[in-house]
Scaffold this motif. Structure first.
Motif, PDB file in Angstrom:
ATOM      1  N   VAL A   4       0.842  -1.199   0.000  1.00 31.89           N
ATOM      2  CA  VAL A   4       0.000   0.000   0.000  1.00 31.89           C
ATOM      3  C   VAL A   4       0.879   1.252   0.000  1.00 31.89           C
ATOM      4  O   VAL A   4       0.651   2.200  -0.762  1.00 31.89           O
ATOM      5  CB  VAL A   4      -0.942   0.004   1.224  1.00 31.89           C
ATOM      6  CG1 VAL A   4      -1.613   1.350   1.388  1.00 31.89           C
ATOM      7  CG2 VAL A   4      -1.981  -1.092   1.093  1.00 31.89           C
ATOM      8  N   ALA A  28     -11.700   0.696   9.023  1.00 24.92           N
ATOM      9  CA  ALA A  28     -12.675   0.938   7.956  1.00 24.92           C
ATOM     10  C   ALA A  28     -12.421   2.292   7.314  1.00 24.92           C
ATOM     11  O   ALA A  28     -12.421   2.429   6.093  1.00 24.92           O
ATOM     12  CB  ALA A  28     -14.099   0.867   8.505  1.00 24.92           C
ATOM     13  N   GLY A  81      -9.354   2.011   5.242  1.00 24.45           N
ATOM     14  CA  GLY A  81      -9.643   1.298   3.997  1.00 24.45           C
ATOM     15  C   GLY A  81     -10.345   2.188   2.989  1.00 24.45           C
ATOM     16  O   GLY A  81      -9.991   2.227   1.801  1.00 24.45           O
ATOM     17  N   ILE A  82     -11.345   2.925   3.461  1.00 20.30           N
ATOM     18  CA  ILE A  82     -12.096   3.792   2.550  1.00 20.30           C
ATOM     19  C   ILE A  82     -11.202   4.911   2.032  1.00 20.30           C
ATOM     20  O   ILE A  82     -11.237   5.280   0.849  1.00 20.30           O
ATOM     21  CB  ILE A  82     -13.354   4.341   3.261  1.00 20.30           C
ATOM     22  CG1 ILE A  82     -14.329   3.182   3.501  1.00 20.30           C
ATOM     23  CG2 ILE A  82     -14.021   5.429   2.441  1.00 20.30           C
ATOM     24  CD1 ILE A  82     -15.405   3.451   4.508  1.00 20.30           C
ATOM     25  N   LEU A  94      -8.053   4.704   1.535  1.00 25.23           N
ATOM     26  CA  LEU A  94      -7.196   4.113   0.506  1.00 25.23           C
ATOM     27  C   LEU A  94      -7.889   4.152  -0.850  1.00 25.23           C
ATOM     28  O   LEU A  94      -7.304   4.528  -1.861  1.00 25.23           O
ATOM     29  CB  LEU A  94      -6.906   2.638   0.825  1.00 25.23           C
ATOM     30  CG  LEU A  94      -5.790   2.330   1.795  1.00 25.23           C
ATOM     31  CD1 LEU A  94      -5.580   0.829   1.871  1.00 25.23           C
ATOM     32  CD2 LEU A  94      -4.526   3.009   1.316  1.00 25.23           C
ATOM     33  N   ILE A  95      -9.171   3.728  -0.852  1.00 27.63           N
ATOM     34  CA  ILE A  95      -9.909   3.675  -2.107  1.00 27.63           C
ATOM     35  C   ILE A  95     -10.045   5.071  -2.705  1.00 27.63           C
ATOM     36  O   ILE A  95      -9.817   5.290  -3.893  1.00 27.63           O
ATOM     37  CB  ILE A  95     -11.291   3.018  -1.886  1.00 27.63           C
ATOM     38  CG1 ILE A  95     -11.093   1.584  -1.413  1.00 27.63           C
ATOM     39  CG2 ILE A  95     -12.130   3.075  -3.142  1.00 27.63           C
ATOM     40  CD1 ILE A  95     -12.355   0.877  -1.010  1.00 27.63           C
ATOM     41  N   MET A 114      -6.751   6.297  -4.073  1.00 21.53           N
ATOM     42  CA  MET A 114      -6.429   5.667  -5.349  1.00 21.53           C
ATOM     43  C   MET A 114      -7.248   6.264  -6.485  1.00 21.53           C
ATOM     44  O   MET A 114      -6.814   6.332  -7.624  1.00 21.53           O
ATOM     45  CB  MET A 114      -6.699   4.159  -5.279  1.00 21.53           C
ATOM     46  CG  MET A 114      -5.666   3.366  -4.532  1.00 21.53           C
ATOM     47  SD  MET A 114      -4.085   3.297  -5.380  1.00 21.53           S
ATOM     48  CE  MET A 114      -3.216   4.686  -4.750  1.00 21.53           C
ATOM     49  N   TYR A 115      -8.481   6.698  -6.130  1.00 24.52           N
ATOM     50  CA  TYR A 115      -9.331   7.271  -7.165  1.00 24.52           C
ATOM     51  C   TYR A 115      -8.779   8.611  -7.636  1.00 24.52           C
ATOM     52  O   TYR A 115      -8.679   8.865  -8.834  1.00 24.52           O
ATOM     53  CB  TYR A 115     -10.764   7.438  -6.647  1.00 24.52           C
ATOM     54  CG  TYR A 115     -11.687   7.967  -7.693  1.00 24.52           C
ATOM     55  CD1 TYR A 115     -12.099   7.143  -8.736  1.00 24.52           C
ATOM     56  CD2 TYR A 115     -12.126   9.286  -7.683  1.00 24.52           C
ATOM     57  CE1 TYR A 115     -12.929   7.610  -9.729  1.00 24.52           C
ATOM     58  CE2 TYR A 115     -12.956   9.765  -8.670  1.00 24.52           C
ATOM     59  CZ  TYR A 115     -13.351   8.920  -9.687  1.00 24.52           C
ATOM     60  OH  TYR A 115     -14.162   9.383 -10.686  1.00 24.52           O
ATOM     61  N   PRO A 148      -4.266   7.994  -8.794  1.00 26.05           N
ATOM     62  CA  PRO A 148      -3.960   6.610  -9.200  1.00 26.05           C
ATOM     63  C   PRO A 148      -2.469   6.370  -9.352  1.00 26.05           C
ATOM     64  O   PRO A 148      -2.008   5.247  -9.236  1.00 26.05           O
ATOM     65  CB  PRO A 148      -4.690   6.455 -10.538  1.00 26.05           C
ATOM     66  CG  PRO A 148      -4.930   7.851 -11.009  1.00 26.05           C
ATOM     67  CD  PRO A 148      -5.058   8.701  -9.795  1.00 26.05           C
TER      68      PRO A 148
END
Lengths: 293, 235, 352
Positions: free
Chosen positions: C258, C308, C311-312, C314-315, C318-319, C322
């Motif tokens: 990550v 949580a 994790g969110i 991270l998403i 990445m969006y 990228p």
């Protein structure tokens, strides 16, 4: 001999569980090319839903079916909302995204359902037959039967229906499939939905055979399911099943017969993977991707 | 009214504009050819019709606008697209590829059509259970055309069917396309570099240069046009 | 003009670099030991990520097992210090060397096993390692946890300045990380770096221009293992223990990956930034949930939520980024620069 057969039975029982989760992993990998690290945690979450439904008074089998349907919808929505925006991203980015999902689902499961272990009743009587000294549990039989039916249905869906044809076409060549009128977007959602439903089933089957459902329940299983899939080949549903069974049996036999490896039995399945992959880098049943010209 | 009516079609990739507003049409039962050198925008024209690139302009097919539609919607409207490189679904068998071609159909005559195309292309019949990816270029081109026809399309878009094929095979292929047009009345829009063969089966044609249509006319007119002859017929 | 832009960049880079370095040198003097240890953790995460980046970013081999190399480093240091009375500082080269050797051994199968399959083999490494330590390491109360005497965490005699253990650990990690950062910089710019990239982009083509495939891939593995090993050794200085649990080693492996990706794959500085972010975001989300400035009614007692949120995040990260922090920063920079210096008119050069 009886000890040997008993261990085989133990191995099969675990192997079936790895295989069911492995099937879900393969399904997503085949349709979207993504290795879904969150598969285990999605299964965990939906198993908690199953548990919640039984508490509301639903019979276990009905709870499993309802939660599978919910998992299907949830999986499809995750594809649409979380995965779709990354359509053009590199595989590594998608790995990170599914790791994000992994963390999120694990934590959310703990948040909604608490940290203490939950017991899920069996949907069938818990029996134990002794056949020639070999103990045969109803757990094992049910697990095998469910896996067999699951495989058969999945095979029929993929090989014998128009939707299955479209799913496979999108997995192989999405652009071409779209030009022939297949909505790739729908197929990807369908793939994720199916995988989530299969994972849900795997989770619901695991819990009665273990000491209870906790937030860590699926992580060990995910690792073994990954191992089975690597052994069998990432793009092969048959491979996931055979690989999962081999891993389960190898693990059980090592525990029984190789005392020198006590405590580190896990070396055997992973050693096995290494050996197989050295001989066949695409896994036992995997295909070498033919380069399109 | 034309089957396909295209007005001021523009298309491109990001900031690069490839098509700079072109007009053309295909009438029912016609074979229309678009000639042009590499990079003139031929492939982009077909990709624009199928919704595979960003476009603006008017595209009316069979009285309905399909501008901005997604590829699968264009296919469902009755346009079959044989892409450059043939678009073989390599992991499926030949027969599965053909059945996939009929994906948009809801009738019960898929089996009959399958047999008809096997008759037309016996090579495909021999290999029906084979993985399509393992076939030769010529065979894959036959498969791509038969697969497009399985949809019973009103219009077939063909992107350089001769690309990478031996001359003899290409000739046979164009003969087959001509036969199909004559026997079934399927309209075709063919994009080609091999002008001689394409004009032989075409009704009308257009010449595309750097994203604009510079010449248009009947096949005979184009074959007689000095500029076209020099540039595309090698005379 | 390119020359001027280069010089500008160099000057800006040097100034920013010196400013950051100055801040870092001053930092441990002012902060509470817990914060200093947190930053030290961030630094050694960055070191492990830098190494993994050589393998994954520059060489294209994905590993989700580098937690095991980290563990090898940590155990080497802890055991040498605790059982054999070494000074912690002296164990670091040994930890590095041992991780390097194991890295060679793991890198050899990687010559044949590729892509996801390789990733899964390395996952095996992460899963097997904790069990191995449980079987072969005799630590506190017979468990696999090894604790080093607190005296061993103090700075060596010859260090001036009366540093506290946490401060010493910070400066040690900082120094080593800078040296290893320089190592990455030299590798990437040199022959070996070009070989790494050539192998990643096209194996067959790389061999035709004379790249030794086996040597390149195995060395990439071993070097990345070395970095992870050093990070593990430094972790002992911070925590005073070496330990390995199944989930822990797996999680660590994942977090290194990550860190590489959110920092910026195949960039020199990215993984260091990524490692820092991974540690800090996790810490911040934990703090946030434990003592929320808002939503406190909803969040109180829900510590489980912090992963949580991580994790969110991270998403979302990445969006929007990228290509990682460094990639995003470069895009931003390019946009600013091109706005200031409009490019030459397109028409002239792009004749079809």
């Amino acid at each position: 001999m009886t000890v040997f057969l008993s261990q085989i039975m133990n191995g099969i029982q675990n192997g079936v569980i790895y295989a069911s989760l492995g099937l879900a992993i393969v399904l997503i990998f085949r349709t979207t090319g993504i290795l879904n690290f969150a598969q285990g945690e999605m299964a965990l979450f939906s198993t908690y839903v199953t548990w919640e439904l039984t508490r509301l008074g639903l019979p276990v089998w009905l709870a499993i079916i309802v939660s599978m349907i919910l998992a299907f919808i949830g999986g499809a929505l995750i594809e649409r909302i979380v995965i779709r925006p990354f359509e053009q991203s590199s595989p590594l980015v998608l790995v990170i995204v599914t790791i994000g999902l992994f963390l999120a689902f694990n934590a959310l499961a703990q948040l909604f359902f608490g940290v203490e272990a939950k017991a899920l009743p069996r949907a069938y009587p818990d029996r134990n037959w002794l056949i020639g000294g070999v103990s045969l549990r109803s757990d094992t039989l049910v697990l095998i039967a469910v896996l067999a039916v699951e495989c058969l249905l999945l095979w029929a869906l993929l090989q014998r229906t128009k939707v299955g044809l479209a799913l496979r076409a999108v997995a192989s060549n999405a652009d071409s499939a779209r030009l022939l009128g297949v909505s790739a977007a729908t197929m990807l959602m369908l793939g994720w939905g199916l995988a989530a439903a299969l994972g849900c089933l795997a989770g619901a089957l695991v819990v009665p055979t273990t000491s209870g459902l906790t937030a860590g329940s699926m992580q060990g299983i995910l690792v073994f399911a990954f191992a089975g899939v690597a052994l069998g080949g990432f793009d092969s549903p048959i491979g996931a099943v055979v690989g999962g069974l081999i891993i389960g049996i190898a693990d059980a036999l090592t525990r029984q017969y190789v005392p020198a490896l006590a405590g580190i039995e896990i070396i055997v399945p992973f050693g096995l993977i290494l050996v197989v992959l050295l001989l066949r880098p695409q896994g036992l049943f995997g295909h070498v991707k033919v380069e399109r010209v | 009214m034309s089957l396909l009516e295209v007005r001021s079609l523009r298309a491109g990739y990001g900031p690069v504009e490839v098509l700079r507003g072109i007009d053309f049409h295909v009438d029912e039962g016609e074979v229309v050819v678009i000639l042009g050198a590499n990079g003139s925008g031929k492939t982009t024209t077909l990709r624009a019709l199928s919704g595979m690139v960003e476009t603006s302009g008017e595209v009316v097919f069979d009285g309905r606008s399909i501008a901005g539609a997604r590829p699968e919607q264009v296919a469902q409207a009755g346009v079959a697209h044989v892409p450059q490189g043939r678009g073989t679904v390599t992991d499926l068998t030949v027969e599965e590829n053909l059945r996939l071609g009929a994906y948009t159909r809801r009738d019960k005559e898929v089996g009959t059509d399958l047999e008809r195309w096997y008759e037309m292309f016996p090579r495909l019949a021999e290999r029906r259970q084979q993985q399509a990816g393992g076939m030769s270029g010529g065979e894959q081109q036959m498969l791509a055309i038969a697969r497009a026809m399985m949809a019973r399309p009103r219009l077939v878009l063909l992107d350089e069917p001769s690309l990478g094929l031996a001359p003899l095979i290409t000739q046979g292929l164009f003969r087959t396309l001509g036969d199909m047009n004559r026997d079934l009345g399927t309209s075709m829009l063919v994009v080609e570099q091999n002008a001689t063969l394409a004009l032989a089966i075409a009704t009308r044609g257009y010449v595309l240069e750097t994203g604009e249509i510079v010449v248009e006319g009947t096949a005979t007119e184009l074959a007689g046009n000095d500029d076209v002859r020099k540039a595309y017929l090698g005379i | 003009m390119a020359e001027r832009a280069r010089r500008q960049r160099l000057i800006v880079g040097t100034v920013v670099g010196l400013a950051i370095l100055g801040y870092l040198l001053w930092f441990p003097q002012q902060q509470a030991p817990a914060d200093v240890r947190l930053w030290t953790t961030a630094i050694y995460f960055g070191i492990a990520a830098m190494g993994l980046n050589l393998l994954t970013g520059y060489n294209g081999q994905v590993s989700i097992g580098h937690g095991a190399f980290f563990g090898i480093g940590a155990y080497t240091t802890a055991i040498l210090v605790n059982d054999h009375g070494w000074s912690l500082l002296a164990t670091i080269p040994v930890a590095a060397a041992l991780a390097f050797v194991v890295g060679v051994a793991v890198g050899i199968p990687a010559l044949r096993v590729k892509g996801l399959y390789l990733a899964l083999v390395t996952l095996g490494l992460a899963v097997v390692f904790p069990d191995l330590t449980k079987k072969f390491v005799r630590g506190v109360g017979g468990t696999n946890l090894v604790r080093v005497p607190s005296a061993s965490l103090r700075p060596p005699e010859w260090m001036p300045g009366g540093l506290q253990p946490d401060q010493w650990g910070f400066y040690l990690a900082l120094t080593i990380s800078l040296a290893l950062l320089g190592g990455v910089w030299l590798i990437v710019r040199g022959r070996f770096g070009r070989a790494l990239i050539a192998v990643r982009d096209h194996e067959a083509a790389a061999t035709t221009v004379g790249v030794d495939l086996a040597r390149t891939k195995v060395l990439a593995f071993a070097l990345s293992a070395l970095y992870a090993g050093v990070a593990g050794a430094l972790s002992v200085q911070v925590t005073g223990i070496a330990n390995a649990e199944k989930i822990g080693t797996f999680n660590l492996s994942i977090l290194f990956l990550v860190a590489v990706v959110i920092g910026g794959t195949a960039t020199v500085f990215g993984p260091l930034i990524g490692g820092f972010l991974v540690v800090m975001i996790q810490e911040q989300t934990t703090d946030f949930v434990a003592d929320p400035p808002f939503l406190s009614g909803f969040l109180s007692g829900k510590e489980v939520l912090s992963p949580a949120i991580f994790g969110i995040m991270l998403i979302v990260l990445m969006y929007f980024l990228p290509d990682g922090i460094v990639g995003g920063f470069r895009r931003l920079l390019r946009r600013i620069l091109t706005r200031r210096q409009p490019a030459e008119p397109l028409g002239a050069s792009v004749a079809p």
